[in-house]
Design a protein around this motif. Structure first.
Motif, PDB file in Angstrom:
ATOM      1  N   UNK A   1       0.552  -1.280  -0.145  1.00  0.00           N
ATOM      2  CA  UNK A   1      -0.427  -0.337  -0.065  1.00  0.00           C
ATOM      3  C   UNK A   1       1.035   1.818   0.337  1.00  0.00           C
ATOM      4  N   UNK A   2       1.771   1.191   0.777  1.00  0.00           N
ATOM      5  CA  UNK A   2       2.558   2.366   0.817  1.00  0.00           C
ATOM      6  C   UNK A   2       3.643   2.591  -1.081  1.00  0.00           C
ATOM      7  N   UNK A   3       3.822   1.762  -1.299  1.00  0.00           N
ATOM      8  CA  UNK A   3       4.609   2.432  -2.883  1.00  0.00           C
ATOM      9  C   UNK A   3       3.630   2.421  -3.299  1.00  0.00           C
ATOM     10  N   UNK A   4       2.286   1.669  -3.664  1.00  0.00           N
ATOM     11  CA  UNK A   4       1.491   1.900  -4.701  1.00  0.00           C
ATOM     12  C   UNK A   4       0.462   3.452  -4.361  1.00  0.00           C
ATOM     13  N   UNK A   5       1.112   3.995  -2.866  1.00  0.00           N
ATOM     14  CA  UNK A   5       0.215   5.359  -2.891  1.00  0.00           C
ATOM     15  C   UNK A   5       0.784   6.179  -3.074  1.00  0.00           C
ATOM     16  N   UNK A   6       2.456   6.415  -2.780  1.00  0.00           N
ATOM     17  CA  UNK A   6       3.741   6.978  -3.242  1.00  0.00           C
ATOM     18  C   UNK A   6       3.578   7.515  -4.783  1.00  0.00           C
ATOM     19  N   UNK A   7       3.183   6.524  -5.110  1.00  0.00           N
ATOM     20  CA  UNK A   7       3.475   6.415  -7.203  1.00  0.00           C
ATOM     21  C   UNK A   7       2.420   6.878  -7.512  1.00  0.00           C
ATOM     22  N   UNK A   8       0.395   6.916  -7.100  1.00  0.00           N
ATOM     23  CA  UNK A   8      -0.158   7.764  -7.451  1.00  0.00           C
ATOM     24  C   UNK A   8      -0.295   9.054  -6.807  1.00  0.00           C
ATOM     25  N   UNK A   9       0.060   9.112  -5.525  1.00  0.00           N
ATOM     26  CA  UNK A   9      -0.241  10.333  -4.596  1.00  0.00           C
ATOM     27  C   UNK A   9      -2.158   9.809  -4.647  1.00  0.00           C
TER      28      UNK A   9
ATOM     29  N   UNK B   1      -4.979  10.314   2.265  1.00  0.00           N
ATOM     30  CA  UNK B   1      -4.211   9.752   3.113  1.00  0.00           C
ATOM     31  C   UNK B   1      -5.091   8.266   3.409  1.00  0.00           C
ATOM     32  N   UNK B   2      -5.571   8.416   3.519  1.00  0.00           N
ATOM     33  CA  UNK B   2      -6.495   6.969   3.129  1.00  0.00           C
ATOM     34  C   UNK B   2      -6.242   5.102   1.905  1.00  0.00           C
ATOM     35  N   UNK B   3      -5.250   6.376   0.991  1.00  0.00           N
ATOM     36  CA  UNK B   3      -4.823   5.269   0.389  1.00  0.00           C
ATOM     37  C   UNK B   3      -3.922   4.437   0.290  1.00  0.00           C
ATOM     38  N   UNK B   4      -3.242   4.676   1.356  1.00  0.00           N
ATOM     39  CA  UNK B   4      -2.053   3.222   1.674  1.00  0.00           C
ATOM     40  C   UNK B   4      -2.912   2.528   2.075  1.00  0.00           C
ATOM     41  N   UNK B   5      -3.673   2.285   3.144  1.00  0.00           N
ATOM     42  CA  UNK B   5      -4.408   1.637   4.261  1.00  0.00           C
ATOM     43  C   UNK B   5      -5.199   0.827   2.834  1.00  0.00           C
ATOM     44  N   UNK B   6      -6.117   1.561   1.590  1.00  0.00           N
ATOM     45  CA  UNK B   6      -6.887   1.187   0.384  1.00  0.00           C
ATOM     46  C   UNK B   6      -6.239  -0.026   0.168  1.00  0.00           C
ATOM     47  N   UNK B   7      -5.069   0.448  -0.313  1.00  0.00           N
ATOM     48  CA  UNK B   7      -4.185  -0.179  -1.292  1.00  0.00           C
ATOM     49  C   UNK B   7      -4.095  -1.487  -0.857  1.00  0.00           C
TER      50      UNK B   7
ATOM     51  N   UNK C   1      18.418   9.217   4.207  1.00  0.00           N
ATOM     52  CA  UNK C   1      18.156   8.897   3.122  1.00  0.00           C
ATOM     53  C   UNK C   1      16.781   8.000   3.728  1.00  0.00           C
ATOM     54  N   UNK C   2      17.173   6.886   3.694  1.00  0.00           N
ATOM     55  CA  UNK C   2      16.547   5.289   3.794  1.00  0.00           C
ATOM     56  C   UNK C   2      15.767   4.934   5.091  1.00  0.00           C
ATOM     57  N   UNK C   3      16.643   5.358   6.011  1.00  0.00           N
ATOM     58  CA  UNK C   3      15.625   5.532   7.650  1.00  0.00           C
ATOM     59  C   UNK C   3      15.040   6.631   7.125  1.00  0.00           C
ATOM     60  N   UNK C   4      14.836   8.011   6.646  1.00  0.00           N
ATOM     61  CA  UNK C   4      13.200   8.823   6.666  1.00  0.00           C
ATOM     62  C   UNK C   4      12.479   8.793   6.103  1.00  0.00           C
ATOM     63  N   UNK C   5      12.723   7.723   4.907  1.00  0.00           N
ATOM     64  CA  UNK C   5      11.815   7.210   3.601  1.00  0.00           C
ATOM     65  C   UNK C   5      11.477   5.629   3.454  1.00  0.00           C
ATOM     66  N   UNK C   6      11.739   4.871   4.743  1.00  0.00           N
ATOM     67  CA  UNK C   6      12.194   3.836   5.231  1.00  0.00           C
ATOM     68  C   UNK C   6      10.800   3.007   4.195  1.00  0.00           C
ATOM     69  N   UNK C   7       9.563   3.747   4.335  1.00  0.00           N
ATOM     70  CA  UNK C   7       8.149   3.157   4.336  1.00  0.00           C
ATOM     71  C   UNK C   7       8.328   3.105   2.302  1.00  0.00           C
ATOM     72  N   UNK C   8       9.347   3.941   1.425  1.00  0.00           N
ATOM     73  CA  UNK C   8       9.253   3.664   0.091  1.00  0.00           C
ATOM     74  C   UNK C   8      10.414   3.744   0.205  1.00  0.00           C
ATOM     75  N   UNK C   9      11.650   4.021   0.497  1.00  0.00           N
ATOM     76  CA  UNK C   9      12.438   4.113   0.086  1.00  0.00           C
ATOM     77  C   UNK C   9      14.059   3.498  -1.079  1.00  0.00           C
ATOM     78  N   UNK C  10      13.235   2.131  -1.436  1.00  0.00           N
ATOM     79  CA  UNK C  10      13.680   1.757  -2.394  1.00  0.00           C
ATOM     80  C   UNK C  10      12.954   2.658  -3.890  1.00  0.00           C
TER      81      UNK C  10
ATOM     82  N   UNK D   1       5.643  -3.379  -5.806  1.00  0.00           N
ATOM     83  CA  UNK D   1       4.065  -4.084  -6.158  1.00  0.00           C
ATOM     84  C   UNK D   1       4.253  -5.634  -5.830  1.00  0.00           C
ATOM     85  N   UNK D   2       5.088  -6.100  -7.044  1.00  0.00           N
ATOM     86  CA  UNK D   2       5.007  -7.966  -7.476  1.00  0.00           C
ATOM     87  C   UNK D   2       5.642  -8.158  -6.103  1.00  0.00           C
ATOM     88  N   UNK D   3       6.561  -7.991  -5.965  1.00  0.00           N
ATOM     89  CA  UNK D   3       7.510  -8.563  -4.631  1.00  0.00           C
ATOM     90  C   UNK D   3       6.605  -8.562  -3.391  1.00  0.00           C
ATOM     91  N   UNK D   4       5.956  -7.650  -2.932  1.00  0.00           N
ATOM     92  CA  UNK D   4       4.786  -8.037  -1.385  1.00  0.00           C
ATOM     93  C   UNK D   4       3.762  -8.629  -1.781  1.00  0.00           C
TER      94      UNK D   4
END
Length: 393
Positions: free
Chosen positions: A109-117, A120-126, A248-257, A278-281
């Motif tokens: 959810x975090x990666x897809x929401x980060x890409x789509x914008x 705030x509820x979008x990560x949980x929905x994804x 920066x990896x720590x700061x953005x841990x949910x979407x660092x890659x 998305x594929x991995x998770x």
């Protein structure tokens, strides 16, 4: 219950199930957590964790082949006439795997929401969509699930290897250092934290009846999957900070890659890594649901879990277990925090790893020195992680 006595999982499918179960949570979900704990020694945390996992994989494979039945630690304890302990172990494992599914969904959810914008509820929905969709795939049966696993695993490995190579080509050791270096003790804390990243290989112990030529396949596929994950983890743990810096990896841990992908190749890199995440998770959710539902089915058939977990359709798919596990994982993904979920799951799997190695020692299967190394390593890592969580180190 219908079941193919020859099994339907060959080496590639079984390897993909194990690698998918590990890497899905192992790098996209835990990299920032481990780097925060270990700093420049994060690579050593993944190495230590991988070596303990290799030893445990050796014990798991030897015990499973000797038993000739699926079930993992539950089966091993039952065969030692520790029925109550086996029942407790089954519940603990199901909780641990449910936690890992929630971590994978949280990360998806975090990666897809980060890409789509979006709101705030979008990560949980994804996150919710990922669990519901992959539960549906599992309800269709092993053929569909294993095919998805092979495609997803190979795709993400190509993208992760490319990202790591791009970062390593720009090597600068200073990028590994964080603002508050934890020192070598941090590597040990990180090694304890990382164990959720390696739990996926043991899912094969629950898929044993689904394998072709299982007695030969099991001892080959477990170490192959663990070594693959170990190599990917170390490469990405070293390569990603070269692109955006460890802090920066720590700061953005949910979407660092995804951020590292943008730094490497702009929008193309960002999109590629987001797709890999998305594929991995998704593959990790798939592999974990697949094996956990079958573990619950096996235990329920022996009367040690409520009968609902043993309900199957005409094809032998444990549909009730899949739906129950998915529902609880969905709830956890909506309310949990990444760090707490990762560390909680790691403690559970460290305990399991240590017990499996101890059982291998007692039953005198496999190589004793390997089991002793795995047992000692898991016990030490568990102690360090618990002491850290309690604030003593």
């Amino acid at each position: 219950m219908a079941k193919d006595s020859e099994g339907s999982l060959g080496f590639n499918a079984a390897w993909s199930m194990a690698v998918g179960g590990m890497i899905g949570g192992g790098i996209f979900a835990t990299l920032g957590v481990v780097i925060q704990a270990a700093g420049e020694w994060a690579w050593a945390s993944f190495l230590i964790g991988g070596l303990i996992a290799l030893a445990t994989g050796h014990s798991y494979a030897a015990l499973t082949v000797e038993s000739g039945k699926p079930g993992g630690i539950y089966r091993f304890l039952r065969e030692l006439d520790h029925g109550y302990a086996a029942r407790i172990a089954a519940w603990v494992l199901i909780l641990g795997y449910t936690l890992t599914v929630s971590v994978y969904a949280f990360t998806f959810g975090a990666y897809l929401a980060n890409a789509l914008g979006g709101p705030a509820w979008l990560p949980q929905a994804m996150a919710a969509v990922s669990i519901i969709a992959l539960a549906g795939v599992n309800l269709m049966g092993v053929g569909e699930a294993s095919t998805l696993e092979i495609v997803a695993v190979w795709g993400k490995l190509v993208i992760l290897a490319g990202l790591a190579a791009f970062g390593l080509a720009q090597w600068n050791a200073g990028e590994l250092v964080i603002d508050q270096p934890p020192g070598i003790v941090g590597a040990l804390i990180g090694a304890g934290t990382v164990f959720m990243a390696y739990e996926g290989f043991q899912l094969l112990a629950y898929d044993y009846d689904e394998m072709k030529d299982r007695e030969t396949l099991m001892p080959r596929v477990m170490p192959a999957a663990i070594l693959t994950a170990l190599a990917v983890y170390i490469a990405v743990a070293l390569g990603t900070p070269m692109l955006i810096g460890a802090d920066a990896v720590i700061e953005q841990r949910e979407v660092a890659l995804a951020t590292a992908g943008r730094a490497a190749l702009g929008t193309t890199g960002f999109v590629a890594v987001t797709i890999a995440a998305a594929f991995s998770t998704a593959s990790a959710i798939n592999a974990t649901l697949f094996a956990t539902a079958r573990l619950a089915r096996s235990v329920a058939e022996e009367g040690e879990l409520p009968g609902i977990f043993g309900k199957t359709d005409r094809e032998g798919v444990p549909y009730a277990g899949i739906m129950l596990i998915s529902a609880v994982a969905l709830a956890l993904a909506l309310v949990g925090g990444l760090g707490d979920l990762v560390k909680g799951a790691s403690v559970i799997f460290l305990i399991v790893f240590g017990l499996v190695n101890a059982i291998a020692i007692r039953r005198k299967v496999g190589r004793a020195w390997i089991a002793w190394a795995g047992c000692s390593g898991a016990a030490l890592a568990a102690a360090i992680l618990l002491l850290h969580q309690l604030g003593f180190i």
